[in-house]
Design a protein around this motif. Structure first.
Motif, PDB file in Angstrom:
ATOM      1  N   TYR A 252      32.389 115.897 116.001  1.00 48.47           N
ATOM      2  CA  TYR A 252      31.465 115.028 116.736  1.00 48.47           C
ATOM      3  C   TYR A 252      30.789 115.781 117.876  1.00 48.47           C
ATOM      4  O   TYR A 252      29.565 115.717 118.043  1.00 48.47           O
ATOM      5  CB  TYR A 252      32.240 113.826 117.281  1.00 48.47           C
ATOM      6  CG  TYR A 252      31.455 112.965 118.236  1.00 48.47           C
ATOM      7  CD1 TYR A 252      30.449 112.113 117.786  1.00 48.47           C
ATOM      8  CD2 TYR A 252      31.725 113.001 119.601  1.00 48.47           C
ATOM      9  CE1 TYR A 252      29.733 111.326 118.662  1.00 48.47           C
ATOM     10  CE2 TYR A 252      31.009 112.223 120.489  1.00 48.47           C
ATOM     11  CZ  TYR A 252      30.016 111.385 120.019  1.00 48.47           C
ATOM     12  OH  TYR A 252      29.297 110.620 120.901  1.00 48.47           O
ATOM     13  N   GLU A 253      31.589 116.500 118.665  1.00 50.42           N
ATOM     14  CA  GLU A 253      31.028 117.230 119.799  1.00 50.42           C
ATOM     15  C   GLU A 253      30.075 118.332 119.328  1.00 50.42           C
ATOM     16  O   GLU A 253      29.031 118.578 119.933  1.00 50.42           O
ATOM     17  CB  GLU A 253      32.147 117.840 120.641  1.00 50.42           C
ATOM     18  CG  GLU A 253      33.106 116.828 121.263  1.00 50.42           C
ATOM     19  CD  GLU A 253      32.432 115.961 122.326  1.00 50.42           C
ATOM     20  OE1 GLU A 253      31.312 116.314 122.763  1.00 50.42           O
ATOM     21  OE2 GLU A 253      33.023 114.929 122.707  1.00 50.42           O
ATOM     22  N   ASN A 255      28.307 118.368 116.572  1.00 53.76           N
ATOM     23  CA  ASN A 255      27.081 117.764 116.066  1.00 53.76           C
ATOM     24  C   ASN A 255      26.149 117.352 117.206  1.00 53.76           C
ATOM     25  O   ASN A 255      24.912 117.461 117.089  1.00 53.76           O
ATOM     26  CB  ASN A 255      27.421 116.555 115.191  1.00 53.76           C
ATOM     27  CG  ASN A 255      26.193 115.926 114.571  1.00 53.76           C
ATOM     28  OD1 ASN A 255      25.503 116.529 113.767  1.00 53.76           O
ATOM     29  ND2 ASN A 255      25.912 114.682 114.958  1.00 53.76           N
ATOM     30  N   LYS A 256      26.712 116.908 118.328  1.00 52.88           N
ATOM     31  CA  LYS A 256      25.893 116.473 119.453  1.00 52.88           C
ATOM     32  C   LYS A 256      25.034 117.602 120.005  1.00 52.88           C
ATOM     33  O   LYS A 256      23.886 117.389 120.403  1.00 52.88           O
ATOM     34  CB  LYS A 256      26.786 115.923 120.577  1.00 52.88           C
ATOM     35  CG  LYS A 256      27.255 114.504 120.354  1.00 52.88           C
ATOM     36  CD  LYS A 256      27.678 113.831 121.651  1.00 52.88           C
ATOM     37  CE  LYS A 256      28.703 114.636 122.430  1.00 52.88           C
ATOM     38  NZ  LYS A 256      29.113 113.907 123.666  1.00 52.88           N
ATOM     39  N   LYS A 258      24.415 120.450 118.290  1.00 55.05           N
ATOM     40  CA  LYS A 258      23.851 121.190 117.157  1.00 55.05           C
ATOM     41  C   LYS A 258      24.417 122.612 117.046  1.00 55.05           C
ATOM     42  O   LYS A 258      23.700 123.591 116.916  1.00 55.05           O
ATOM     43  CB  LYS A 258      22.320 121.253 117.244  1.00 55.05           C
ATOM     44  CG  LYS A 258      21.637 119.902 117.390  1.00 55.05           C
ATOM     45  CD  LYS A 258      22.023 118.959 116.256  1.00 55.05           C
ATOM     46  CE  LYS A 258      21.346 117.598 116.450  1.00 55.05           C
ATOM     47  NZ  LYS A 258      21.818 116.604 115.442  1.00 55.05           N
TER      48      LYS A 258
END
Length: 284
Positions: A252-253, A255-256, A258
């Motif tokens: 998640y982190e 992906n935030k 990129k």
């Protein structure tokens, strides 16, 4: 438990454990010792944190030609029924150790895979075939049941009952393209590329979320025979455990912002840093 086998080669590097059967002069036929050490090695890899994915292949022209005729078959004729059952349980224990290892296992089928060799490949999670590879469950050709070492459990789950029955009753060898057509081979590649392709898949898996991969393999193995409701409940519990694992937060982190995710333990997959270059004018 040991990770220093004497009857085949084992190399662990960058998150990949590569097992290479090493009796090329016998097309990597199995002996009593190889059966035992292979099963022991697969069980030991469960505790090897630096082995996040496994590749098994054979040296030379063959993947594995099954049990050694001179080293095993001749001795079996001297055994009573109790001794024969002891042997068949040992061979089955190898297949069970592959299935129970909570790591993805990829077979790089680089040549002939027959008898026990065919079942070993079938027990792996994925199979990369060389174009020249052939596979056959040849047990009926020597007067034995095609249902050996778990073949009649594993094969129908991959190719369906009808095709499995055909392969196990007739014992015919099929080529790589036919194996791919019926779903037994995941990919068919040029002979020179088979190991590199298998290792490429293993590298992707080794860099991935190992905890989640373990859950995936456990579900693939344990859901056979469950009702849909029971399977959904099993997956719900498994997925909740994955959500509580640090890899879920890391994905998640990442992906935030990129960036590629850095899953727990995946740093061992990175190549070692290059040695600094000496200055052109430095003394040697």
């Amino acid at each position: 438990m040991t990770l220093s086998p004497k009857t085949f080669d084992l190399e662990i590097s960058r998150g990949i454990a590569q097992i290479t059967l090493n009796r090329p002069e016998r097309l990597n036929a199995l002996t009593f010792e190889v059966y035992g050490e292979l099963a022991q090695t697969f069980r030991s890899l469960e505790k090897a944190d630096d082995a996040r994915a496994v590749v098994i292949t054979g040296k030379g022209r063959g993947f594995c030609s099954g049990g050694d005729v001179e080293g095993i078959i001749a001795e079996l004729f001297a055994r009573d029924i109790t001794g024969l059952v002891e042997f068949t349980r040992v061979t089955g224990a190898l297949i069970q150790s592959i299935a129970e290892l909570r790591r993805p296992v990829i077979a790089a089928v680089n040549g002939v895979a027959v008898g026990a060799g065919a079942v070993i490949a079938t027990a792996c999670d994925m199979r990369i075939f060389a174009e020249s590879a052939r596979i056959g469950f040849i047990f009926p050709r020597v007067g034995l049941s095609g249902a050996d070492m778990g073949a009649s459990f594993l094969l129908p789950r991959i190719v369906g009952r009808g095709r499995a029955a055909e392969l196990l009753f007739f014992g015919d060898l099929i080529g790589a393209e036919e194996a791919h057509r019926i779903g037994l081979a995941n990919r068919v590649v040029p002979d020179a590329d088979v190991l590199a392709t298998a290792r490429g898949w293993a590298e992707r898996l080794a860099k991935g979320p190992t905890f989640a991969h373990r859950m995936t393999k456990q579900m693939l193995e344990s859901e056979h025979g469950l009702t849909l409701a029971a399977a959904i409940e099993a997956e719900a519990q498994a997925q909740a455990l994955c959500m509580a694992h640090p890899d879920f937060r890391e994905a998640y982190e990442a992906n935030k912002v990129k960036r590629p995710a850095r899953f727990l333990g995946a740093e061992i997959c990175d190549p070692p840093p290059a040695a600094p270059k000496a200055d052109a004018g430095s003394e040697t």
